[in-house]
Scaffold this motif. Structure first.
Motif, PDB file in Angstrom:
ATOM      1  N   ILE A 484       0.752  -1.219   0.094  1.00  0.00           N
ATOM      2  CA  ILE A 484       0.128  -0.021  -0.052  1.00  0.00           C
ATOM      3  C   ILE A 484       0.973   1.220   0.109  1.00  0.00           C
ATOM      4  CG2 ILE A 484      -1.742   1.325   1.264  1.00  0.00           C
ATOM      5  CD1 ILE A 484      -2.921  -1.478   2.317  1.00  0.00           C
ATOM      6  N   LYS A 485       1.868   1.117   0.872  1.00  0.00           N
ATOM      7  CA  LYS A 485       2.710   2.494   1.016  1.00  0.00           C
ATOM      8  C   LYS A 485       3.314   2.990  -0.201  1.00  0.00           C
ATOM      9  CE  LYS A 485       5.921   4.651   4.239  1.00  0.00           C
ATOM     10  NZ  LYS A 485       7.063   5.114   3.165  1.00  0.00           N
ATOM     11  N   THR A 486       3.778   1.977  -1.329  1.00  0.00           N
ATOM     12  CA  THR A 486       4.490   1.959  -2.329  1.00  0.00           C
ATOM     13  C   THR A 486       3.510   1.955  -3.607  1.00  0.00           C
ATOM     14  OG1 THR A 486       4.640  -0.508  -2.488  1.00  0.00           O
ATOM     15  CG2 THR A 486       6.411   0.983  -1.725  1.00  0.00           C
ATOM     16  N   GLY A 487       1.974   1.990  -3.401  1.00  0.00           N
ATOM     17  CA  GLY A 487       0.952   2.279  -4.279  1.00  0.00           C
ATOM     18  C   GLY A 487       0.729   0.923  -5.117  1.00  0.00           C
ATOM     19  N   ARG A 488       1.143  -0.356  -4.593  1.00  0.00           N
ATOM     20  CA  ARG A 488       0.968  -1.370  -5.330  1.00  0.00           C
ATOM     21  C   ARG A 488      -0.037  -2.425  -4.477  1.00  0.00           C
ATOM     22  NH1 ARG A 488       6.843  -2.886  -7.919  1.00  0.00           N
ATOM     23  NH2 ARG A 488       7.348  -0.720  -8.163  1.00  0.00           N
ATOM     24  N   PRO A 489      -1.196  -2.083  -4.227  1.00  0.00           N
ATOM     25  CA  PRO A 489      -2.116  -3.062  -3.544  1.00  0.00           C
ATOM     26  C   PRO A 489      -2.556  -4.337  -4.325  1.00  0.00           C
ATOM     27  CG  PRO A 489      -3.338  -1.325  -4.453  1.00  0.00           C
ATOM     28  CD  PRO A 489      -2.018  -0.806  -4.692  1.00  0.00           C
ATOM     29  N   GLN A 490      -2.056  -4.486  -5.423  1.00  0.00           N
ATOM     30  CA  GLN A 490      -2.497  -5.740  -6.056  1.00  0.00           C
ATOM     31  C   GLN A 490      -1.534  -6.674  -5.833  1.00  0.00           C
ATOM     32  OE1 GLN A 490      -1.149  -3.012  -7.409  1.00  0.00           O
ATOM     33  NE2 GLN A 490       0.746  -3.615  -8.830  1.00  0.00           N
ATOM     34  N   ILE A 491      -0.205  -6.458  -5.355  1.00  0.00           N
ATOM     35  CA  ILE A 491       0.576  -7.493  -4.878  1.00  0.00           C
ATOM     36  C   ILE A 491       0.012  -8.021  -3.593  1.00  0.00           C
ATOM     37  CG2 ILE A 491       3.084  -7.821  -3.790  1.00  0.00           C
ATOM     38  CD1 ILE A 491       4.136  -5.640  -5.757  1.00  0.00           C
ATOM     39  N   ALA A 492      -0.306  -7.120  -2.667  1.00  0.00           N
ATOM     40  CA  ALA A 492      -0.920  -7.728  -1.479  1.00  0.00           C
ATOM     41  C   ALA A 492      -2.316  -8.546  -1.638  1.00  0.00           C
ATOM     42  CB  ALA A 492      -1.230  -6.653  -0.543  1.00  0.00           C
ATOM     43  N   ARG A 493      -3.251  -8.190  -2.601  1.00  0.00           N
ATOM     44  CA  ARG A 493      -4.221  -8.943  -2.944  1.00  0.00           C
ATOM     45  C   ARG A 493      -4.043 -10.203  -3.389  1.00  0.00           C
ATOM     46  NH1 ARG A 493      -6.378  -5.392  -5.721  1.00  0.00           N
ATOM     47  NH2 ARG A 493      -7.343  -4.317  -4.011  1.00  0.00           N
ATOM     48  N   ARG A 494      -2.797 -10.366  -4.241  1.00  0.00           N
ATOM     49  CA  ARG A 494      -2.545 -11.345  -4.741  1.00  0.00           C
ATOM     50  C   ARG A 494      -2.002 -12.659  -3.667  1.00  0.00           C
ATOM     51  NH1 ARG A 494       2.266 -12.283  -9.254  1.00  0.00           N
ATOM     52  NH2 ARG A 494       2.109 -14.459  -9.520  1.00  0.00           N
ATOM     53  N   ALA A 495      -1.029 -12.037  -2.915  1.00  0.00           N
ATOM     54  CA  ALA A 495      -0.552 -12.756  -1.409  1.00  0.00           C
ATOM     55  C   ALA A 495      -1.774 -13.209  -0.727  1.00  0.00           C
ATOM     56  CB  ALA A 495       0.469 -12.115  -0.983  1.00  0.00           C
ATOM     57  N   ILE A 496      -2.700 -12.518  -0.478  1.00  0.00           N
ATOM     58  CA  ILE A 496      -3.750 -12.774   0.417  1.00  0.00           C
ATOM     59  C   ILE A 496      -4.727 -13.823  -0.100  1.00  0.00           C
ATOM     60  CG2 ILE A 496      -5.841 -11.875   1.560  1.00  0.00           C
ATOM     61  CD1 ILE A 496      -4.444  -9.251   2.022  1.00  0.00           C
ATOM     62  N   GLU A 497      -4.885 -13.643  -1.542  1.00  0.00           N
ATOM     63  CA  GLU A 497      -5.766 -14.648  -1.830  1.00  0.00           C
ATOM     64  C   GLU A 497      -5.179 -16.107  -1.957  1.00  0.00           C
ATOM     65  OE1 GLU A 497      -6.696 -13.207  -5.978  1.00  0.00           O
ATOM     66  OE2 GLU A 497      -8.081 -11.626  -5.322  1.00  0.00           O
ATOM     67  N   LEU A 498      -3.877 -16.225  -2.307  1.00  0.00           N
ATOM     68  CA  LEU A 498      -3.231 -17.359  -2.052  1.00  0.00           C
ATOM     69  C   LEU A 498      -3.288 -18.121  -0.661  1.00  0.00           C
ATOM     70  CD1 LEU A 498       0.260 -17.132  -3.939  1.00  0.00           C
ATOM     71  CD2 LEU A 498      -1.474 -19.092  -4.205  1.00  0.00           C
ATOM     72  N   ALA A 499      -3.029 -17.147   0.371  1.00  0.00           N
ATOM     73  CA  ALA A 499      -3.046 -17.508   1.756  1.00  0.00           C
ATOM     74  C   ALA A 499      -4.675 -17.975   2.201  1.00  0.00           C
ATOM     75  CB  ALA A 499      -2.775 -16.551   2.632  1.00  0.00           C
ATOM     76  N   GLU A 500      -5.478 -17.397   1.565  1.00  0.00           N
ATOM     77  CA  GLU A 500      -6.945 -17.729   1.948  1.00  0.00           C
ATOM     78  C   GLU A 500      -7.291 -19.081   1.340  1.00  0.00           C
ATOM     79  OE1 GLU A 500      -9.246 -13.473   2.136  1.00  0.00           O
ATOM     80  OE2 GLU A 500      -8.970 -14.245   0.270  1.00  0.00           O
ATOM     81  N   THR A 501      -6.584 -19.620   0.633  1.00  0.00           N
ATOM     82  CA  THR A 501      -6.970 -21.173   0.016  1.00  0.00           C
ATOM     83  C   THR A 501      -6.720 -21.950   0.844  1.00  0.00           C
ATOM     84  OG1 THR A 501      -4.804 -21.223  -1.286  1.00  0.00           O
ATOM     85  CG2 THR A 501      -6.501 -20.306  -2.533  1.00  0.00           C
ATOM     86  N   ARG A 502      -5.647 -21.945   1.990  1.00  0.00           N
ATOM     87  CA  ARG A 502      -5.070 -22.836   2.650  1.00  0.00           C
ATOM     88  C   ARG A 502      -5.392 -22.477   4.240  1.00  0.00           C
ATOM     89  NH1 ARG A 502      -0.735 -25.853   0.725  1.00  0.00           N
ATOM     90  NH2 ARG A 502      -0.900 -27.085   2.677  1.00  0.00           N
ATOM     91  N   LEU A 503      -4.882 -21.266   4.801  1.00  0.00           N
ATOM     92  CA  LEU A 503      -5.018 -21.102   6.317  1.00  0.00           C
ATOM     93  C   LEU A 503      -6.115 -21.743   7.107  1.00  0.00           C
ATOM     94  CD1 LEU A 503      -3.736 -17.287   6.167  1.00  0.00           C
ATOM     95  CD2 LEU A 503      -2.504 -19.190   6.797  1.00  0.00           C
TER      96      LEU A 503
END
Length: 571
Positions: A484-503
């Motif tokens: 978010i600080k670097t203006g690239r929230p899509q990176i975070a969203r992609r990582a979160i979606e990965l984590a949501e499949t397993r956690l």
């Protein structure tokens, strides 16, 4: 070894102490007020022209265009394009999709699990235990760890439940004031505990806090990072609540000064970085991070900047403000100059001359080019860079450490260009650093003879496991904040979606094993609290980017002098 125990008097808390408002002076580092960003409801109106997230991030990027903010050197049109693509109408149209429903269910389960982890002392919540795995022996996972509680604290602050954070801050402050001994050696007065637990005496019907300052830890190493996390969390509490009364109490001011006294004392050091033992931080086992690990240096830098804003401008405070200011200038220059690695710098190190003498030396640490590991030449992309793990005489640890690099972005230790380069590296090396479960704590793993020598044949830190290249879900919140600080929230969203499949399916493991993070860690605890809290903080921050203000600092232009090469630099 018997751990020290004591009873905390509930009537003698810092929250009851008298306070006085701080006076602002030019010495304070001014920060962009992220809290002024619009606080948005969680139920999105998908019919609006621009989503709430786009509006908040657009305001953030616009505010950053002023001279005192970190994003000023980024192309504004590029930032806007990033935000529009990341929060495009196609994404907003999926708010009520099955995937969104699963995410909502996951958050509800996470909150329920987080609240089950609460620890109470005399009827008041004071923290969260490390893990709640009923299938394993508790060991010290039933304690409240300072570093582990940080994402839990942020989650409660974001949900406007600050009481537990205030209680935690005051109780750990009390623990700091007690005598700390390991064998016959007394630790410094400013050392914060690694953890504490509540001991209940059924006979006397009393509750007592028992702290561990390292005397029960593996290797008997004191936690260098605990004091830094405490200062960072105190600032986050102050920013989230708008209440400086806690930070202004004499006890808190004294606690800050005691922590700083440990770090700013004069000695034989020729570098502004902190010399540390192995196992003194999140990586709390032998992993070859002794010396000047980037995790500690980045936390040190951030804690100094937070302290600069928390200290009162009285006689005692002004003395420390001057020391902090001098140290920040030296520390930022040292880390940005000698810890930074990108393609150009790697090529320069590859061409280093050795055995150079005098102040004109380019290879100041006498690093041998032949010591460059083979994997490094393929890992460093043409675009991208990072702060390496360690720099000391004749030694450079080129491993990637996630926490240190993310904190470097959030604290503005990394310049705007360096912050963008770190995110470029994560995108370019997504398979290596994220894989199937975010996020590698370090990369690459130590193997074979190197593993035997550096870890001492540690059976828990085998290759691609635990601290040795394991994947830790808790790091999601740091990646999200940096994105978010670097203006690239899509990176975070992609990582979160990965984590949501397993956690949730995997019962919130502590870490994952394997080169891609595919397997639940062989000794990973289930229902690990900071895995749960890290996910919640990442989700809430992505939904409401104004929360970034709790953990982000804007760049201080006085700490960015131009970097110049030595006159003897050879091509």
């Amino acid at each position: 070894m018997v751990m020290p125990s004591f009873t905390v008097d509930p009537e003698d808390d810092t929250e009851n102490s008298g306070t006085k408002a701080r006076e602002l002076t030019p010495l304070k580092i001014q920060e962009f007020d992220f809290s002024k960003l619009e606080i948005r409801p969680r139920n999105h109106n998908i019919d609006r022209h621009r989503s709430c997230e786009v509006k908040a991030l657009f305001e953030l990027s616009m505010a950053s265009a002023s001279p005192r903010h970190t994003l000023k050197n980024l192309d504004h049109l590029k930032i806007t394009e990033h935000l529009e693509n990341a929060y495009s109408p196609s994404w907003r149209s999926n708010v009520n999709s099955p995937k969104a429903s699963i995410s909502s269910h996951l958050q509800a389960e996470a909150w329920e699990a987080l609240r089950r982890s609460l620890v109470h002392f005399r009827g008041r919540p004071v923290g969260t235990i490390a893990a709640m795995d009923p299938s394993e022996e508790a060991l010290n996972y039933n304690q409240v760890f300072v570093r582990d509680f940080v994402p839990s604290a942020l989650a409660f602050l974001m949900s406007r439940e600050p009481e537990i954070v205030r209680n935690f801050l005051t109780k750990t402050l009390r623990l700091q004031s007690w005598e700390k001994k390991i064998d016959r050696f007394q630790l410094g007065a400013g050392v914060m505990p690694a953890s504490f637990k509540v001991f209940q005496d059924p006979i006397r019907n009393t509750e007592t806090l028992i702290a561990d300052f390292g005397e029960s830890a593996i290797g008997r190493v004191a936690p260098v990072d605990s004091g830094f996390w405490w200062i960072i969390l105190l600032r986050a509490y102050t920013r989230a609540t708008g209440d400086s009364s806690l930070a202004d109490t004499p006890d808190c001011q004294q606690g800050i000064r005691l922590i700083l006294s440990l770090c700013l004392s004069e000695g034989f050091d020729t570098f502004p970085t902190l010399l540390c033992a192995d196992g003194c931080c999140m990586i709390d086992r032998r992993m070859g991070i002794y010396g000047y690990p980037i995790e500690i240096q980045a936390l040190f830098f951030m804690a100094l900047r937070c302290a600069l804003n928390l200290l009162k401008q009285d006689d005692k405070g002004k003395e420390f403000v001057e020391l902090i200011t001098k140290r920040l200038h030296a520390l930022s220059y040292h880390l940005r100059s000698y810890f930074w690695l990108d393609f150009r710098q790697l090529n320069d190190i590859y061409r280093y001359k050795t055995e150079e003498y005098s102040h004109t030396a380019v290879n100041k640490f006498n690093v041998m080019p032949d010591s460059l590991p083979d994997w490094l030449f393929d890992f460093v992309p043409n675009r991208g860079g990072y702060f390496i793990g360690n720099v000391s005489p004749a030694r450079m640890d080129f491993r990637w450490f996630c926490l240190g690099n993310c904190i470097a972005i959030l604290s503005s230790l990394a310049t705007p260009n360096q912050s963008a380069a770190i995110m470029d590296l994560i995108e370019a090396r997504w398979t290596e650093l994220v894989g199937e479960m975010p996020l590698k704590v370090c990369y690459p793993a130590l193997e074979n003879h190197e593993w035997r020598v550096i870890t001492g044949c540690d059976p828990k830190n085998t290759r691609w496991s635990y601290h040795n290249g394991g994947s830790w879900p808790v790091l999601l919140w740091l990646l999200t904040a940096a994105s978010i600080k670097t203006g690239r929230p899509q990176i975070a969203r992609r990582a979160i979606e990965l984590a949501e499949t397993r956690l949730l399916k995997d019962s919130w493991p502590e870490y994952y094993d394997g080169t891609l993070g595919r397997y639940v860690g062989k000794q990973a605890r289930k229902f690990q609290t900071w895995s749960i809290a890290g996910y919640l903080v990442a989700k809430m921050m992505l939904e409401d980017p104004s929360h970034l203000g709790m953990v982000a600092l804007e760049e201080d232009k006085q700490m960015t002098p131009p970097l110049r090469r030595s006159a003897s630099w050879s091509r």
